[in-house]
Write a protein that holds these residues in place. Structure first.
Motif, mmCIF file in Angstrom:
data_model
loop_
_atom_site.group_PDB
_atom_site.id
_atom_site.type_symbol
_atom_site.label_atom_id
_atom_site.label_comp_id
_atom_site.label_asym_id
_atom_site.label_seq_id
_atom_site.Cartn_x
_atom_site.Cartn_y
_atom_site.Cartn_z
ATOM 1 N N ILE A 31 4.219 3.581 -11.522
ATOM 2 C CA ILE A 31 4.147 4.793 -10.956
ATOM 3 C C ILE A 31 4.070 4.656 -9.500
ATOM 4 C CG2 ILE A 31 3.581 7.038 -10.753
ATOM 5 C CD1 ILE A 31 2.345 6.830 -13.787
ATOM 6 N N TYR A 32 4.700 5.519 -8.611
ATOM 7 C CA TYR A 32 4.473 4.864 -6.656
ATOM 8 C C TYR A 32 4.873 6.578 -6.565
ATOM 9 C CZ TYR A 32 5.419 4.309 -2.197
ATOM 10 O OH TYR A 32 5.721 4.137 -0.586
ATOM 11 N N THR A 33 3.524 7.183 -6.023
ATOM 12 C CA THR A 33 3.676 8.257 -5.629
ATOM 13 C C THR A 33 3.757 8.290 -3.857
ATOM 14 O OG1 THR A 33 1.065 8.529 -5.753
ATOM 15 C CG2 THR A 33 2.387 9.372 -7.431
ATOM 16 N N ALA A 34 4.140 9.750 -3.107
ATOM 17 C CA ALA A 34 3.758 9.291 -1.759
ATOM 18 C C ALA A 34 4.196 10.769 -1.447
ATOM 19 C CB ALA A 34 5.183 8.248 -1.220
ATOM 20 N N ASN A 35 2.951 11.651 -0.525
ATOM 21 C CA ASN A 35 2.737 12.481 -0.377
ATOM 22 C C ASN A 35 2.435 13.050 1.133
ATOM 23 O OD1 ASN A 35 0.490 13.304 -1.186
ATOM 24 N ND2 ASN A 35 0.709 12.950 -3.192
ATOM 25 N N SER A 36 2.658 14.412 1.840
ATOM 26 C CA SER A 36 2.033 14.439 2.790
ATOM 27 C C SER A 36 2.604 16.224 2.758
ATOM 28 C CB SER A 36 2.994 13.908 4.036
ATOM 29 O OG SER A 36 4.015 14.340 4.531
ATOM 30 N N ARG A 37 1.658 17.200 3.889
ATOM 31 C CA ARG A 37 2.540 18.543 3.966
ATOM 32 C C ARG A 37 3.591 18.625 3.531
ATOM 33 N NH1 ARG A 37 -0.662 20.064 8.520
ATOM 34 N NH2 ARG A 37 -0.668 17.514 9.652
ATOM 35 N N SER A 90 -4.961 -1.641 3.351
ATOM 36 C CA SER A 90 -3.408 -1.149 3.771
ATOM 37 C C SER A 90 -3.263 -1.855 5.699
ATOM 38 C CB SER A 90 -3.848 0.829 3.882
ATOM 39 O OG SER A 90 -3.000 0.141 4.951
ATOM 40 N N PRO A 91 -2.392 -2.357 5.455
ATOM 41 C CA PRO A 91 -2.316 -2.395 7.004
ATOM 42 C C PRO A 91 -2.528 -2.173 7.751
ATOM 43 C CG PRO A 91 -0.603 -2.617 5.581
ATOM 44 C CD PRO A 91 -1.296 -2.165 4.527
ATOM 45 N N THR A 92 -1.874 -0.698 7.625
ATOM 46 C CA THR A 92 -1.760 0.796 8.585
ATOM 47 C C THR A 92 -2.760 1.615 8.371
ATOM 48 O OG1 THR A 92 -0.201 1.719 7.947
ATOM 49 C CG2 THR A 92 0.462 -0.038 9.697
ATOM 50 N N GLU A 93 -3.152 2.836 9.305
ATOM 51 C CA GLU A 93 -3.550 3.528 8.702
ATOM 52 C C GLU A 93 -3.212 5.071 9.697
ATOM 53 O OE1 GLU A 93 -7.052 3.141 10.192
ATOM 54 O OE2 GLU A 93 -8.255 1.552 8.505
ATOM 55 N N LYS A 94 -2.063 5.195 9.441
ATOM 56 C CA LYS A 94 -1.130 6.322 10.284
ATOM 57 C C LYS A 94 -1.044 7.511 9.333
ATOM 58 C CE LYS A 94 3.144 3.027 11.967
ATOM 59 N NZ LYS A 94 4.708 3.253 11.670
ATOM 60 N N ARG A 95 -1.335 7.259 7.554
ATOM 61 C CA ARG A 95 -1.545 8.717 7.024
ATOM 62 C C ARG A 95 -2.842 9.739 7.432
ATOM 63 N NH1 ARG A 95 -3.464 4.000 5.437
ATOM 64 N NH2 ARG A 95 -5.343 3.737 4.386
ATOM 65 N N PHE A 96 -3.935 8.468 7.811
ATOM 66 C CA PHE A 96 -4.721 8.921 8.901
ATOM 67 C C PHE A 96 -4.918 10.478 10.203
ATOM 68 C CE2 PHE A 96 -7.390 5.281 7.388
ATOM 69 C CZ PHE A 96 -7.349 5.977 6.490
ATOM 70 N N TYR A 97 -3.704 10.919 10.256
ATOM 71 C CA TYR A 97 -3.089 10.811 11.659
ATOM 72 C C TYR A 97 -1.422 12.379 11.053
ATOM 73 C CZ TYR A 97 -0.792 7.367 13.733
ATOM 74 O OH TYR A 97 -0.568 5.715 13.901
ATOM 75 N N ASP A 98 -1.322 12.268 10.197
ATOM 76 C CA ASP A 98 0.167 12.695 9.669
ATOM 77 C C ASP A 98 0.904 11.719 10.599
ATOM 78 O OD1 ASP A 98 -1.079 14.032 8.156
ATOM 79 O OD2 ASP A 98 -1.130 15.814 9.619
ATOM 80 N N SER A 118 -5.676 3.769 -1.114
ATOM 81 C CA SER A 118 -4.437 4.628 -0.426
ATOM 82 C C SER A 118 -3.182 3.859 0.508
ATOM 83 C CB SER A 118 -4.528 6.142 -0.549
ATOM 84 O OG SER A 118 -5.102 5.798 0.919
ATOM 85 N N PHE A 119 -2.438 3.760 0.274
ATOM 86 C CA PHE A 119 -1.869 3.274 1.473
ATOM 87 C C PHE A 119 -0.627 4.028 2.751
ATOM 88 C CE2 PHE A 119 0.376 1.659 -2.021
ATOM 89 C CZ PHE A 119 1.521 1.800 -1.424
ATOM 90 N N ASP A 120 -0.141 3.915 4.008
ATOM 91 C CA ASP A 120 0.942 3.968 4.182
ATOM 92 C C ASP A 120 2.522 3.874 3.602
ATOM 93 O OD1 ASP A 120 -0.586 4.898 6.178
ATOM 94 O OD2 ASP A 120 -0.410 3.421 7.597
ATOM 95 N N ILE A 128 1.879 -6.313 -2.424
ATOM 96 C CA ILE A 128 2.338 -5.899 -3.162
ATOM 97 C C ILE A 128 3.513 -4.928 -2.669
ATOM 98 C CG2 ILE A 128 0.476 -4.917 -5.103
ATOM 99 C CD1 ILE A 128 0.040 -2.380 -3.596
ATOM 100 N N LYS A 129 3.576 -5.514 -1.550
ATOM 101 C CA LYS A 129 5.642 -4.956 -0.503
ATOM 102 C C LYS A 129 6.127 -5.185 -1.092
ATOM 103 C CE LYS A 129 6.827 -5.520 3.563
ATOM 104 N NZ LYS A 129 6.275 -5.684 5.309
ATOM 105 N N LYS A 130 7.176 -6.557 -2.115
ATOM 106 C CA LYS A 130 8.100 -6.416 -2.504
ATOM 107 C C LYS A 130 8.254 -5.518 -3.787
ATOM 108 C CE LYS A 130 8.675 -11.404 -0.936
ATOM 109 N NZ LYS A 130 8.604 -12.363 -1.163
ATOM 110 N N ILE A 131 7.519 -5.821 -4.412
ATOM 111 C CA ILE A 131 7.731 -4.503 -5.732
ATOM 112 C C ILE A 131 7.394 -3.506 -5.110
ATOM 113 C CG2 ILE A 131 4.991 -4.634 -5.875
ATOM 114 C CD1 ILE A 131 6.329 -4.877 -9.377
ATOM 115 N N VAL A 132 6.741 -2.549 -4.230
ATOM 116 C CA VAL A 132 7.108 -1.688 -3.937
ATOM 117 C C VAL A 132 8.101 -0.986 -2.806
ATOM 118 C CG1 VAL A 132 6.041 0.314 -1.990
ATOM 119 C CG2 VAL A 132 4.179 -1.222 -3.073
ATOM 120 N N THR A 133 8.548 -2.151 -2.572
ATOM 121 C CA THR A 133 10.256 -2.136 -1.310
ATOM 122 C C THR A 133 11.208 -2.115 -2.776
ATOM 123 O OG1 THR A 133 8.871 -3.492 0.515
ATOM 124 C CG2 THR A 133 11.494 -3.245 -0.109
ATOM 125 N N LYS A 134 10.381 -2.690 -3.609
ATOM 126 C CA LYS A 134 11.784 -2.793 -4.728
ATOM 127 C C LYS A 134 11.759 -1.277 -5.796
ATOM 128 C CE LYS A 134 14.715 -4.683 -7.465
ATOM 129 N NZ LYS A 134 16.167 -4.382 -6.732
#
Length: 145
Positions: A31-37, A90-98, A118-120, A128-134
């Motif tokens: 189960i992969y979830t991604a959400n923002s406002r 997570s390699p980045t932290e963009k989710r912290f500022y939308d 959680s990650f961006d 897990i990059k390859k499986i998430v991309t798939k």
């Protein structure tokens, strides 16, 4: 006689080490979830089927996974260290500022649940990059159909 015993020993040892710690995706749920406002996406994979949900209240759209994609997913799944998934950074932290949606990968396997931190969305940990991309490719395919 020596040849026969050598052959038997080779087969026995080869089979004994083969599947000891290999994961079987046939009994797993990803189960992969991604959400923002303003964004929501949930992709669930189980038994050759993918369900994609594009909003929180909407109904999931199901489709079969092709044999080619399923075989690729099997290979990628076997490379995931389930016990280590909770410790991935997570390699980045963009989710912290939308700057990106908050994403998460959860794998239900063998009666246990393995969940990443959680990650961006679009920038998963390298392990897990390859499986998430798939997994995300199934949502894109779903949009095209």
């Amino acid at each position: 006689m020596k040849l026969l015993s050598l052959l038997f020993l080779t087969i026995f040892l080869g089979k004994g080490c083969e599947g000891v710690s290999q994961q079987n995706i046939e009994t797993a749920q990803l189960i992969y979830t991604a959400n923002s406002r303003g964004f929501f996406q949930e992709i669930s994979i189980e038994k050759h089927t993918v369900s994609v949900k594009k909003d929180r209240k909407g109904k999931a759209v199901q489709s079969k996974i092709s044999d080619t994609d399923w075989k690729e997913l099997i290979v990628l799944f076997k490379k995931v260290d389930l016990e280590e998934i909770k410790n991935l950074k997570s390699p980045t932290e963009k989710r912290f500022y939308d700057g990106a949606a908050i994403a998460n990968l959860k794998i239900n396997y063998g009666g246990k649940s393995y969940e990443s931190q959680s990650f961006d969305h679009g920038f998963p940990p390298n392990e897990i990059k390859k499986i998430v991309t798939k997994i995300n490719s199934f949502a894109k395919q779903n949009n095209e159909n």
